[in-house]
Motif scaffolding. Structure first.
Motif, mmCIF file in Angstrom:
data_model
loop_
_atom_site.group_PDB
_atom_site.id
_atom_site.type_symbol
_atom_site.label_atom_id
_atom_site.label_comp_id
_atom_site.label_asym_id
_atom_site.label_seq_id
_atom_site.Cartn_x
_atom_site.Cartn_y
_atom_site.Cartn_z
ATOM 1 N N ILE A 112 0.845 -1.197 0.000
ATOM 2 C CA ILE A 112 0.000 0.000 0.000
ATOM 3 C C ILE A 112 0.883 1.251 0.000
ATOM 4 O O ILE A 112 0.635 2.203 -0.744
ATOM 5 C CB ILE A 112 -0.963 -0.009 1.207
ATOM 6 N N GLY A 113 1.929 1.230 0.824
ATOM 7 C CA GLY A 113 2.865 2.354 0.854
ATOM 8 C C GLY A 113 3.547 2.573 -0.485
ATOM 9 O O GLY A 113 3.700 3.710 -0.945
ATOM 10 N N THR A 114 3.940 1.488 -1.133
ATOM 11 C CA THR A 114 4.566 1.575 -2.457
ATOM 12 C C THR A 114 3.609 2.208 -3.460
ATOM 13 O O THR A 114 4.015 3.062 -4.263
ATOM 14 C CB THR A 114 4.995 0.176 -2.937
ATOM 15 N N ALA A 115 2.357 1.806 -3.408
ATOM 16 C CA ALA A 115 1.350 2.374 -4.316
ATOM 17 C C ALA A 115 1.173 3.874 -4.069
ATOM 18 O O ALA A 115 1.069 4.657 -5.023
ATOM 19 C CB ALA A 115 0.026 1.639 -4.151
ATOM 20 N N ILE A 116 1.167 4.271 -2.809
ATOM 21 C CA ILE A 116 1.043 5.699 -2.485
ATOM 22 C C ILE A 116 2.227 6.477 -3.066
ATOM 23 O O ILE A 116 2.057 7.540 -3.664
ATOM 24 C CB ILE A 116 0.940 5.899 -0.957
ATOM 25 N N ILE A 117 3.434 5.941 -2.894
ATOM 26 C CA ILE A 117 4.630 6.615 -3.428
ATOM 27 C C ILE A 117 4.543 6.709 -4.956
ATOM 28 O O ILE A 117 4.799 7.766 -5.536
ATOM 29 C CB ILE A 117 5.917 5.889 -3.004
ATOM 30 N N ALA A 118 4.159 5.603 -5.601
ATOM 31 C CA ALA A 118 4.082 5.577 -7.061
ATOM 32 C C ALA A 118 3.061 6.590 -7.589
ATOM 33 O O ALA A 118 3.311 7.265 -8.597
ATOM 34 C CB ALA A 118 3.739 4.171 -7.548
ATOM 35 N N VAL A 119 1.940 6.708 -6.910
ATOM 36 C CA VAL A 119 0.900 7.654 -7.351
ATOM 37 C C VAL A 119 1.358 9.096 -7.117
ATOM 38 O O VAL A 119 1.264 9.935 -8.022
ATOM 39 C CB VAL A 119 -0.439 7.371 -6.635
ATOM 40 N N LEU A 120 1.859 9.381 -5.912
ATOM 41 C CA LEU A 120 2.283 10.759 -5.634
ATOM 42 C C LEU A 120 3.509 11.171 -6.451
ATOM 43 O O LEU A 120 3.723 12.366 -6.686
ATOM 44 C CB LEU A 120 2.545 10.945 -4.140
ATOM 45 N N ALA A 121 4.304 10.209 -6.898
ATOM 46 C CA ALA A 121 5.457 10.531 -7.756
ATOM 47 C C ALA A 121 5.011 11.141 -9.078
ATOM 48 O O ALA A 121 5.783 11.852 -9.731
ATOM 49 C CB ALA A 121 6.294 9.282 -8.009
ATOM 50 N N GLN A 122 3.772 10.881 -9.463
ATOM 51 C CA GLN A 122 3.271 11.412 -10.736
ATOM 52 C C GLN A 122 2.768 12.847 -10.618
ATOM 53 O O GLN A 122 2.491 13.499 -11.618
ATOM 54 C CB GLN A 122 2.163 10.504 -11.291
ATOM 55 N N VAL A 123 2.651 13.336 -9.385
ATOM 56 C CA VAL A 123 2.251 14.726 -9.172
ATOM 57 C C VAL A 123 3.494 15.589 -9.373
ATOM 58 O O VAL A 123 4.467 15.465 -8.636
ATOM 59 C CB VAL A 123 1.681 14.929 -7.746
ATOM 60 N N THR A 124 3.460 16.422 -10.396
ATOM 61 C CA THR A 124 4.625 17.225 -10.750
ATOM 62 C C THR A 124 4.226 18.683 -10.943
ATOM 63 O O THR A 124 3.225 18.977 -11.594
ATOM 64 C CB THR A 124 5.265 16.704 -12.056
ATOM 65 N N ILE A 125 5.030 19.552 -10.361
ATOM 66 C CA ILE A 125 4.876 20.984 -10.593
ATOM 67 C C ILE A 125 6.067 21.394 -11.457
ATOM 68 O O ILE A 125 7.209 21.413 -10.982
ATOM 69 C CB ILE A 125 4.877 21.774 -9.267
#
Length: 183
Positions: A14-27
């Motif tokens: 679950i933690g890995t999935a959270i990291i993978a999803v938030l890694a796609q948030v880019t400014i």
């Protein structure tokens, strides 16, 4: 309720999935984009604690290394890890370990989580900047200007956000007994 290693693996996934999803948030910024990866690392370690947090980060790095598009910009592969920004990703592992160690020793409270997340930010930036200097053959000054300076203020804001949100979510998950107090 006693929870075993399967439980730890599920939390890590679950933690890995959270990291993978938030890694796609880019400014996007002119020189270097700001991503959600570092926020995610701090958040996951704060919520899950040392064991599951470190395992989540290790799994994230491994699945990215084999080519799964989990790194920023839906990228993956060994080329990312050995490229100029690879040191930041590799640095996530010692970041998670040291953050987890700190939180285990001092407790997962908002003030301690802020300290742990700031320490994590420094570790990640140190690894990333050192790697950037070597791979891109930069001077220390150029590596600092490109690899640290743009991230200090945003990094501090992400550290506070990850601490506050992480502790809040952790408390709620503990009341539902989804995570253990000692996780």
């Amino acid at each position: 309720m006693k929870k075993g290693s399967t439980y730890q693996y599920v939390l890590a996934a679950i933690g890995t999935a959270i990291i993978a999803v938030l890694a796609q948030v880019t400014i996007p910024l002119p020189l270097v984009p700001i991503t959600g990866q570092t926020l995610a690392i701090g958040l996951v370690v704060t919520i899950l604690g040392m064991k599951s947090g470190v395992l989540a980060v290790l799994l994230y790095i491994l699945i990215g290394a084999v080519g799964m598009p989990v790194f920023s910009g839906m990228s993956g592969g060994l080329g990312i890890l050995v490229g100029p920004t690879g040191g930041y990703i590799v640095g996530f592992l010692p970041t998670a370990f040291i953050m987890g160690l700190y939180l285990k020793k001092f407790g997962i409270t908002i003030p301690h989580a802020i300290v742990a997340n700031v320490i994590g930010m420094v570790i990640t930036l140190a690894f990333g900047t050192t790697w950037l200097k070597i791979v891109a053959d930069l001077t220390w000054t150029a590596a600092f200007i490109g690899g640290v300076a743009p991230f200090i203020i945003v990094g501090l804001l992400k550290a506070v956000l990850a601490a506050w949100l992480g502790v809040t979510v952790r408390r709620r998950l503990k009341t539902t007994q989804f995570i253990q107090a000692t996780a």
